[in-house]
Design a protein around this motif. Structure first.
Motif, PDB file in Angstrom:
ATOM      1  N   ASP A 518      21.390 -21.430  35.288  1.00  0.00           N
ATOM      2  CA  ASP A 518      20.714 -20.602  34.490  1.00  0.00           C
ATOM      3  C   ASP A 518      21.117 -19.383  33.696  1.00  0.00           C
ATOM      4  N   LEU A 519      19.890 -19.179  34.602  1.00  0.00           N
ATOM      5  CA  LEU A 519      20.098 -17.197  34.607  1.00  0.00           C
ATOM      6  C   LEU A 519      21.235 -16.863  34.677  1.00  0.00           C
ATOM      7  N   ALA A 520      22.567 -17.273  35.884  1.00  0.00           N
ATOM      8  CA  ALA A 520      23.605 -16.760  36.371  1.00  0.00           C
ATOM      9  C   ALA A 520      23.989 -16.700  34.847  1.00  0.00           C
ATOM     10  N   LEU A 521      24.278 -17.579  34.284  1.00  0.00           N
ATOM     11  CA  LEU A 521      25.595 -18.076  33.509  1.00  0.00           C
ATOM     12  C   LEU A 521      24.697 -17.167  31.979  1.00  0.00           C
ATOM     13  N   THR A 522      23.288 -16.437  32.085  1.00  0.00           N
ATOM     14  CA  THR A 522      22.687 -15.649  30.656  1.00  0.00           C
ATOM     15  C   THR A 522      23.526 -14.106  31.580  1.00  0.00           C
ATOM     16  N   LEU A 523      22.852 -14.155  32.857  1.00  0.00           N
ATOM     17  CA  LEU A 523      23.209 -12.650  33.195  1.00  0.00           C
ATOM     18  C   LEU A 523      24.900 -12.259  32.574  1.00  0.00           C
ATOM     19  N   ASP A 524      25.604 -13.650  33.085  1.00  0.00           N
ATOM     20  CA  ASP A 524      26.669 -13.115  32.750  1.00  0.00           C
ATOM     21  C   ASP A 524      27.565 -12.844  31.331  1.00  0.00           C
ATOM     22  N   ALA A 525      26.543 -13.281  30.538  1.00  0.00           N
ATOM     23  CA  ALA A 525      27.029 -13.428  29.666  1.00  0.00           C
ATOM     24  C   ALA A 525      26.603 -11.710  28.664  1.00  0.00           C
ATOM     25  N   PHE A 526      26.070 -11.068  29.171  1.00  0.00           N
ATOM     26  CA  PHE A 526      25.199  -9.437  28.551  1.00  0.00           C
ATOM     27  C   PHE A 526      27.326  -9.627  28.075  1.00  0.00           C
ATOM     28  N   ASP A 527      28.474  -8.870  28.920  1.00  0.00           N
ATOM     29  CA  ASP A 527      28.995  -8.029  28.706  1.00  0.00           C
ATOM     30  C   ASP A 527      29.734  -9.044  27.703  1.00  0.00           C
ATOM     31  N   ALA A 528      29.848  -9.481  27.638  1.00  0.00           N
ATOM     32  CA  ALA A 528      30.180 -10.250  25.954  1.00  0.00           C
ATOM     33  C   ALA A 528      29.531 -10.277  24.868  1.00  0.00           C
ATOM     34  N   ALA A 529      28.035 -10.303  24.889  1.00  0.00           N
ATOM     35  CA  ALA A 529      27.201 -10.320  23.824  1.00  0.00           C
ATOM     36  C   ALA A 529      27.021  -8.306  23.421  1.00  0.00           C
ATOM     37  N   THR A 530      27.851  -7.131  24.619  1.00  0.00           N
ATOM     38  CA  THR A 530      27.355  -6.264  23.330  1.00  0.00           C
ATOM     39  C   THR A 530      28.345  -5.554  23.404  1.00  0.00           C
ATOM     40  N   ALA A 531      30.411  -7.161  23.862  1.00  0.00           N
ATOM     41  CA  ALA A 531      31.607  -6.025  22.824  1.00  0.00           C
ATOM     42  C   ALA A 531      31.262  -6.865  21.680  1.00  0.00           C
ATOM     43  N   ASP A 532      30.961  -8.103  21.380  1.00  0.00           N
ATOM     44  CA  ASP A 532      30.446  -8.586  20.146  1.00  0.00           C
ATOM     45  C   ASP A 532      29.718  -7.698  19.359  1.00  0.00           C
ATOM     46  N   ALA A 533      28.595  -7.425  19.906  1.00  0.00           N
ATOM     47  CA  ALA A 533      27.854  -6.590  18.857  1.00  0.00           C
ATOM     48  C   ALA A 533      28.732  -5.026  18.598  1.00  0.00           C
ATOM     49  N   TYR A 534      29.472  -4.995  19.446  1.00  0.00           N
ATOM     50  CA  TYR A 534      30.078  -3.122  18.699  1.00  0.00           C
ATOM     51  C   TYR A 534      31.021  -4.176  18.106  1.00  0.00           C
ATOM     52  N   ASP A 535      31.983  -4.557  18.858  1.00  0.00           N
ATOM     53  CA  ASP A 535      32.901  -5.074  17.510  1.00  0.00           C
ATOM     54  C   ASP A 535      32.455  -5.349  15.646  1.00  0.00           C
ATOM     55  N   LYS A 536      31.470  -6.156  15.601  1.00  0.00           N
ATOM     56  CA  LYS A 536      30.562  -6.495  14.601  1.00  0.00           C
ATOM     57  C   LYS A 536      29.313  -5.381  14.472  1.00  0.00           C
ATOM     58  N   ARG A 537      29.387  -4.569  15.022  1.00  0.00           N
ATOM     59  CA  ARG A 537      28.406  -3.123  14.455  1.00  0.00           C
ATOM     60  C   ARG A 537      26.824  -4.136  14.458  1.00  0.00           C
ATOM     61  N   SER A 538      26.646  -4.629  15.325  1.00  0.00           N
ATOM     62  CA  SER A 538      25.157  -5.815  14.830  1.00  0.00           C
ATOM     63  C   SER A 538      24.939  -5.654  16.166  1.00  0.00           C
ATOM     64  N   PRO A 539      23.365  -4.702  16.408  1.00  0.00           N
ATOM     65  CA  PRO A 539      22.571  -4.872  16.997  1.00  0.00           C
ATOM     66  C   PRO A 539      21.807  -6.301  17.236  1.00  0.00           C
ATOM     67  N   ASN A 540      21.985  -7.180  16.534  1.00  0.00           N
ATOM     68  CA  ASN A 540      20.782  -8.459  16.834  1.00  0.00           C
ATOM     69  C   ASN A 540      21.146  -8.889  18.210  1.00  0.00           C
ATOM     70  N   LEU A 541      23.002  -9.300  17.929  1.00  0.00           N
ATOM     71  CA  LEU A 541      23.479  -9.682  19.344  1.00  0.00           C
ATOM     72  C   LEU A 541      23.503  -9.508  20.445  1.00  0.00           C
ATOM     73  N   ILE A 542      22.966  -8.430  20.737  1.00  0.00           N
ATOM     74  CA  ILE A 542      22.010  -7.517  21.870  1.00  0.00           C
ATOM     75  C   ILE A 542      20.996  -7.937  22.282  1.00  0.00           C
ATOM     76  N   ALA A 543      19.630  -8.331  21.303  1.00  0.00           N
ATOM     77  CA  ALA A 543      18.912  -8.157  20.629  1.00  0.00           C
ATOM     78  C   ALA A 543      18.196  -9.941  21.448  1.00  0.00           C
ATOM     79  N   GLU A 544      19.446 -10.396  20.988  1.00  0.00           N
ATOM     80  CA  GLU A 544      20.171 -12.180  20.670  1.00  0.00           C
ATOM     81  C   GLU A 544      19.948 -12.513  22.739  1.00  0.00           C
TER      82      GLU A 544
END
Length: 600
Positions: A518-544
């Motif tokens: 579970d921890l490894a999968l969560t670590l893997d999701a970081f780049d997608a979260a920052t990319a999505d936050a960047y595209d949507k101008r939505s810092p809440n995705l990084i907070a999540e």
């Protein structure tokens, strides 16, 4: 470094294409049943409908092609045609090791050249204290500035102060009436006193009085409007007095921004665009964009046929242009809010030539920015779609209305920060955290906890929504709060110090236990979260993501003992996972503008 969801999406797309199916349907998402699979693809249902085929049969064919992928321990078809993908322990171990080894966390991995970006945020008015209404713009803008830099863009953060409008005329007139600035009121070129005749307290007292008087006294309002026009026209005494307003105010502004860890590359105000005003007005007239309108001058920004119903004072309803014209020069000859915004776009084009300008301003200003942006595009001051208004909701009280003090007034930002810091001290002492630390370090921790509470409470919400201010809830060390995330970061730091004291070192990561997976999968999701936050101008995705990571680490910490693990290899593997978690959590928090203490 490609994340697992992206690489699996590519593999599934290839399998779909081999079956004659549009690869665009092969999107892979995190499984909504993590007990059954890590990822899933639901594209077979839509593809089968388009092909008039059986979705389970199509899913089975795709699954057969994927079964040979060495990264997958199982590929199964569920329900009407969902494809469930479970990763092998080896694949997860390799991915976790790659994340742990990536110091930059792939933040700059853009598939296009870096852009030049200006982010316009905060926007406080000079000569007025900052209040809670400035909090969201400052916090969201700072986070977006950090996020865009992290993703590889060249970014300028600009405070864009309100220092050139009607409020300046109000204050000049009020100072003259109170005989606070008589040497500045006389005609002539000076010299004028070098010491400010007004304090910040004077300005805070005078502005609301003058604003109220302008509403009730037409003669005072007209004098203030005339003073505004004369200031903008270059009257020496008014310019000298205005410079004192700016200097006195900036000290307080720097204090509030500093307390929030908000910084700017440009400390520009509306006045900085003033030198371009004659050039801009001449150009707008030459191009036929600036036209007279009842004594004023405006730019019509609505397209032919764009109208809305407008109710007049007599109750009648007419069709009016939508959006309304941009007022550029008032009937008194002074520049307006929209005028300086338009001139600022021209100024930025000349000085920076940005590819993108983002305006982090209250959603209630949406129509204003639509007018300004359209005028800028018509005048050729900015390329189409290069200007974006990133509106946001309000911070509300328990009554659902914008937050006020108990007396019904607007709470000063300085008072809010002080209140949050006091509450942080109280909570730290209740939890017996930092009792043995020197006073200076304890105070630094209290400040960081306070800022984390305020920022995370704001940024964990979608930017466009409003939220209720609840300091007790925000300051909790449990649940989805900034203090909880700081506590988890400090917990890992303490663990790493103990490991160093015991001579335990990180080793190759081997994922085996469910909590490790579970921890490894969560670590893997970081780049997608920052990319999505960047595209949507939505810092809440990084907070999540930061919150999910803290939760995953907490479960891992409870289920997988580290320093008392049965052998050195397991200790080293789990320690490496902990170190990777800390690095990613601190990076995520930094993108939110939140600093983590070393201990509590």
């Amino acid at each position: 470094m490609t994340d697992l969801k992206t690489s699996l999406s590519e593999a599934v797309a290839a399998a779909f294409a081999a079956e004659g199916v549009d690869a665009a349907l092969a999107r892979v998402v995190a499984s909504d049943r993590p007990d059954l699979a890590d990822f899933q693809s639901n594209g077979a249902l839509a593809a089968a409908k388009a092909l008039k085929a059986n979705p389970r049969e199509l899913a089975a064919k795709v699954s057969e092609r994927l079964s040979a992928d060495p990264r997958l321990s199982s590929v199964e078809v569920a329900g009407p045609g969902f494809i469930n993908l479970k990763l092998s322990d080896k694949a997860l171990s390799q991915r976790a090791a790659a994340v742990a080894a990536d110091e930059a966390l792939a933040g700059a991995s853009l598939s296009r050249p870096a852009r030049k970006v200006v982010i316009d945020y905060a926007g406080p008015n000079v000569a007025k204290p900052m209040h809670v209404g400035h909090l969201r713009s400052s916090i969201i803008g700072e986070s977006l500035k950090r996020l865009f830099r992290f993703r590889g863009d060249i970014v300028w953060g600009d405070a864009h102060f309100g220092d050139w409008g009607f409020q300046m005329g109000l204050l000049i007139t009020a100072c003259g009436d109170e005989a606070l600035a008589l040497p500045f009121m006389a005609d002539g070129d000076g010299p004028f006193p070098a010491e400010s005749p007004v304090t910040l307290e004077d300005l805070e007292r005078l502005y609301p009085q003058a604003a109220a008087k302008a509403k009730e006294d037409p003669a005072f309002r007209d004098r203030a409007r005339k003073a505004t026009a004369e200031l903008q026209g270059g009257r020496p005494g008014y310019r000298a007095l205005w410079a004192h307003f700016v200097a006195v105010s900036r000290t307080a502004l720097e204090r509030e921004f500093g307390a929030l860890d908000v910084t700017f590359d440009l400390w520009n105000g509306e006045s900085d665009a003033d030198p371009l005003m004659p050039e801009m007005l001449a150009h707008l007239k030459e191009t036929g964009l600036l036209v007279p309108d009842d004594g004023a001058q405006v730019v019509h920004v609505a397209k032919p046929g764009e109208t809305r119903k407008k109710k007049l004072a007599d109750g009648s309803v007419i069709e009016a242009p939508s959006p309304p014209p941009l007022l550029v020069v008032s009937s008194e000859g002074s520049a307006m809010y929209g005028t300086t915004d338009l001139a600022t776009i021209l100024d930025r084009r000349k000085s920076i030539d940005p590819d993108l300008i983002l305006y982090v301003v209250d959603e209630r200003q949406a129509e204003h920015f639509e007018q300004v942006f359209r005028a800028a595009y018509l005048a050729g001051y900015a390329p189409e779609k290069s200007l974006e208004h990133l509106g946001f909701g309000t911070m509300n009280g328990a009554d659902g209305k914008p937050f006020k003090t108990r007396a019904g007034g607007v709470l000063k930002l300085h008072d809010l920060i002080t209140m949050a810091t006091d509450k942080a001290r109280e909570r730290l002492k209740e939890a017996k955290l930092g009792d043995d630390l020197p006073e200076a370090e304890f105070e630094d921790i209290a400040r960081k906890v306070a800022v984390a509470a305020l920022k995370f409470a704001d940024l964990s919400n979608n930017r466009t929504t409003s939220y209720v201010f609840d300091l007790d809830r925000f300051m909790s060390f449990e649940g989805k709060t900034g203090p909880y995330l700081l506590y988890q970061a400090v917990r890992v730091k303490s663990l790493l110090r103990k490991a160093a004291d015991q001579g335990v070192e990180t080793a190759a990561i081997v994922v085996a236990e469910p909590a490790e997976r579970d921890l490894a999968l969560t670590l893997d999701a970081f780049d997608a979260a920052t990319a999505d936050a960047y595209d949507k101008r939505s810092p809440n995705l990084i907070a999540e993501h930061a919150y999910r990571l803290a939760q995953s680490f907490s479960k891992f910490y409870a289920a997988c003992p580290i320093l008392v693990a049965p052998d050195a290899a397991t200790k080293g593997s789990r320690l490496a996972l902990a170190a990777a978690s800390l690095h990613q959590l601190e990076t995520a928090l930094d993108l939110l503008g939140i600093q983590t203490p070393e201990r509590m």
